[in-house]
Motif scaffolding. Structure first.
Motif, short mmCIF file in Angstrom:
data_model
loop_
_atom_site.label_atom_id
_atom_site.label_comp_id
_atom_site.label_asym_id
_atom_site.label_seq_id
_atom_site.Cartn_x
_atom_site.Cartn_y
_atom_site.Cartn_z
N ILE A 260 23.52 3.78 45.73
CA ILE A 260 24.74 4.54 45.91
C ILE A 260 24.45 6.01 45.65
O ILE A 260 24.01 6.38 44.56
CB ILE A 260 25.84 4.04 44.96
CG1 ILE A 260 26.06 2.54 45.17
CG2 ILE A 260 27.13 4.82 45.13
CD1 ILE A 260 26.77 1.85 44.04
N ASN A 261 24.66 6.86 46.65
CA ASN A 261 24.41 8.29 46.54
C ASN A 261 25.73 9.00 46.28
O ASN A 261 26.56 9.15 47.18
CB ASN A 261 23.76 8.83 47.81
CG ASN A 261 23.40 10.30 47.71
OD1 ASN A 261 23.63 10.94 46.70
ND2 ASN A 261 22.85 10.83 48.78
N LEU A 262 25.94 9.48 45.06
CA LEU A 262 27.15 10.20 44.70
C LEU A 262 26.99 11.71 44.88
O LEU A 262 27.94 12.45 44.69
CB LEU A 262 27.53 9.89 43.25
CG LEU A 262 27.78 8.41 42.95
CD1 LEU A 262 27.99 8.20 41.46
CD2 LEU A 262 28.94 7.89 43.75
N GLY A 263 25.80 12.15 45.25
CA GLY A 263 25.54 13.58 45.43
C GLY A 263 26.05 14.10 46.75
O GLY A 263 26.51 13.35 47.61
N ASP B 296 22.36 12.11 44.04
CA ASP B 296 22.55 11.49 42.73
C ASP B 296 22.67 9.99 42.98
O ASP B 296 23.75 9.48 43.24
CB ASP B 296 23.81 12.05 42.08
CG ASP B 296 24.05 11.49 40.69
OD1 ASP B 296 23.15 10.82 40.15
OD2 ASP B 296 25.15 11.71 40.15
N VAL B 297 21.52 9.30 42.91
CA VAL B 297 21.45 7.91 43.35
C VAL B 297 21.47 6.95 42.15
O VAL B 297 20.71 7.11 41.20
CB VAL B 297 20.19 7.66 44.19
CG1 VAL B 297 20.11 6.21 44.63
CG2 VAL B 297 20.18 8.59 45.40
N THR B 298 22.35 5.96 42.25
CA THR B 298 22.43 4.87 41.28
C THR B 298 22.08 3.58 42.02
O THR B 298 22.50 3.39 43.16
CB THR B 298 23.87 4.76 40.72
OG1 THR B 298 24.23 6.00 40.14
CG2 THR B 298 23.98 3.66 39.70
N VAL B 299 21.31 2.71 41.37
CA VAL B 299 20.91 1.44 41.98
C VAL B 299 21.54 0.31 41.18
O VAL B 299 21.40 0.26 39.96
CB VAL B 299 19.38 1.29 42.02
CG1 VAL B 299 18.98 0.01 42.73
CG2 VAL B 299 18.73 2.49 42.69
N ARG B 300 22.24 -0.59 41.89
CA ARG B 300 22.93 -1.71 41.25
C ARG B 300 22.52 -3.02 41.89
O ARG B 300 22.39 -3.11 43.11
CB ARG B 300 24.43 -1.55 41.38
CG ARG B 300 24.96 -0.36 40.64
CD ARG B 300 26.46 -0.37 40.60
NE ARG B 300 26.91 0.84 39.91
CZ ARG B 300 27.96 1.54 40.24
NH1 ARG B 300 28.70 1.16 41.25
NH2 ARG B 300 28.28 2.62 39.57
N VAL B 301 22.37 -4.06 41.08
CA VAL B 301 22.01 -5.40 41.57
C VAL B 301 23.25 -6.06 42.16
O VAL B 301 24.31 -6.07 41.55
CB VAL B 301 21.45 -6.28 40.42
CG1 VAL B 301 21.21 -7.70 40.90
CG2 VAL B 301 20.19 -5.67 39.85
N ASP B 302 23.10 -6.59 43.38
CA ASP B 302 24.16 -7.38 44.01
C ASP B 302 23.98 -8.86 43.72
O ASP B 302 24.92 -9.55 43.39
CB ASP B 302 24.18 -7.16 45.53
CG ASP B 302 24.88 -5.89 45.93
OD1 ASP B 302 25.60 -5.30 45.11
OD2 ASP B 302 24.70 -5.47 47.09
#
Length: 137
Positions: free
Chosen positions: A73-76, A51-57
């Motif tokens: 970020i893999n929450l899975g 369960d991957v979320t992509v966020r801008v740094d």
């Protein structure tokens, strides 16, 4: 080995200092605890899909355009291998520019950093980042 030598070895075992027995018991507890934990994880561990979320740094200017640094970020409960991340700059409904990269390995419950290059300034457009796909390891 002579019978009298066997009695000497037996005496040495029973004469071992108490701290040696403590270390032996501690080692046994650690080994059994590790085996128990691995069996528990195998039977009842989290095996949900990635369960991957992509966020801008950050967004940084470079000599040839702009760099968007991001975190995947893999929450899975399982690993995402060969994760493809796509960034798209949009002007309303029109796509201005896209950029893709692949992150080789994102373990479960962890994160990895990466970057996407654009010629256009991402701050002037709507930026969409998304995970597009992965492989099972």
């Amino acid at each position: 080995m002579a019978p009298q030598d066997a009695g000497k070895d037996q005496g040495k075992l029973s004469a071992a200092p108490l701290w040696m027995w403590g270390i032996a018991v501690l080692g046994l507890v650690l080994v059994l605890g590790s085996i128990g934990f691995m069996l528990y994880e195998a039977a009842a561990g989290d095996s949900s899909p990635p369960d991957v979320t992509v966020r801008v740094d950050s967004i940084r200017p470079t000599q040839n355009g702009f760099l968007i640094e991001f975190r995947a970020i893999n929450l899975g409960g399982t690993t995402a291998q060969g994760l493809t991340v796509e960034g798209e700059l949009r002007n309303g409904t029109d796509s201005v520019e896209t950029s893709n990269t692949t992150i080789e390995y994102v373990p479960s419950h962890s994160e990895r950093a990466g970057g996407l290059f654009f010629k256009s300034d991402p701050r002037q457009y709507e930026l969409l980042l998304r995970a597009k796909g992965y492989e099972k390891p």
